[in-house]
Scaffold this active site. Sequence first.
Site, short mmCIF file in Angstrom:
data_model
loop_
_atom_site.label_atom_id
_atom_site.label_comp_id
_atom_site.label_asym_id
_atom_site.label_seq_id
_atom_site.Cartn_x
_atom_site.Cartn_y
_atom_site.Cartn_z
N TYR A 23 19.45 -14.59 26.76
CA TYR A 23 20.39 -15.66 27.10
C TYR A 23 20.34 -16.88 26.18
O TYR A 23 21.16 -17.78 26.32
CB TYR A 23 20.16 -16.11 28.55
CG TYR A 23 20.34 -14.99 29.54
CD1 TYR A 23 21.60 -14.47 29.79
CD2 TYR A 23 19.26 -14.42 30.19
CE1 TYR A 23 21.79 -13.43 30.68
CE2 TYR A 23 19.43 -13.38 31.09
CZ TYR A 23 20.69 -12.89 31.33
OH TYR A 23 20.87 -11.85 32.21
N HIS A 101 30.50 -14.25 29.69
CA HIS A 101 29.11 -13.79 29.86
C HIS A 101 28.36 -14.07 28.57
O HIS A 101 28.87 -13.79 27.48
CB HIS A 101 29.05 -12.30 30.18
CG HIS A 101 29.72 -11.97 31.47
ND1 HIS A 101 29.13 -12.21 32.69
CD2 HIS A 101 30.95 -11.47 31.73
CE1 HIS A 101 29.97 -11.85 33.65
NE2 HIS A 101 31.08 -11.41 33.09
#
Length: 146
Positions: A23, A101
């Site tokens: 991430y 995302h």
Amino acid sequence: MSTILVLHGPNLNMLGTREPEVYGHETLADIDDRLRSKAAEKGHHLLHLQSNAEYELIERVHEARAEGVDFIIINPAAFTHTSVALRDAMLASGIPFIEVHLSNVHAREPFRHHSYFSDIAEGVICGLGSQGYDLALKAALQRIHR
């Protein structure tokens, strides 16, 4: 002046520390600050909310409709694969949105490949890290000005 709402789903409050190899190292505050600044430069207002609670995201979508929000950028996170209720709220709001995302969900576990939002979104951006939010904001502003 248009208003854009950015919604962040569960665990995104952990950005910067949670699985940075997946991430990234940027925090959610970094992303929100950057987006708010970019929107303001173009003369628009940007609101944001992160919640780990599905009902809070749903309620915020309902409020957005009443407030006249022009566009939503949403990273539903894990709710992507589970939340019919949040999908229904997005549909009921009538507000156009882009799904974002950070990771490439199609290169991850098979259960992450299905989204309850993609087929009703204006567009989907995945796998580009936090840059995906910037691209979504750019696209949202272009669509608002059509």
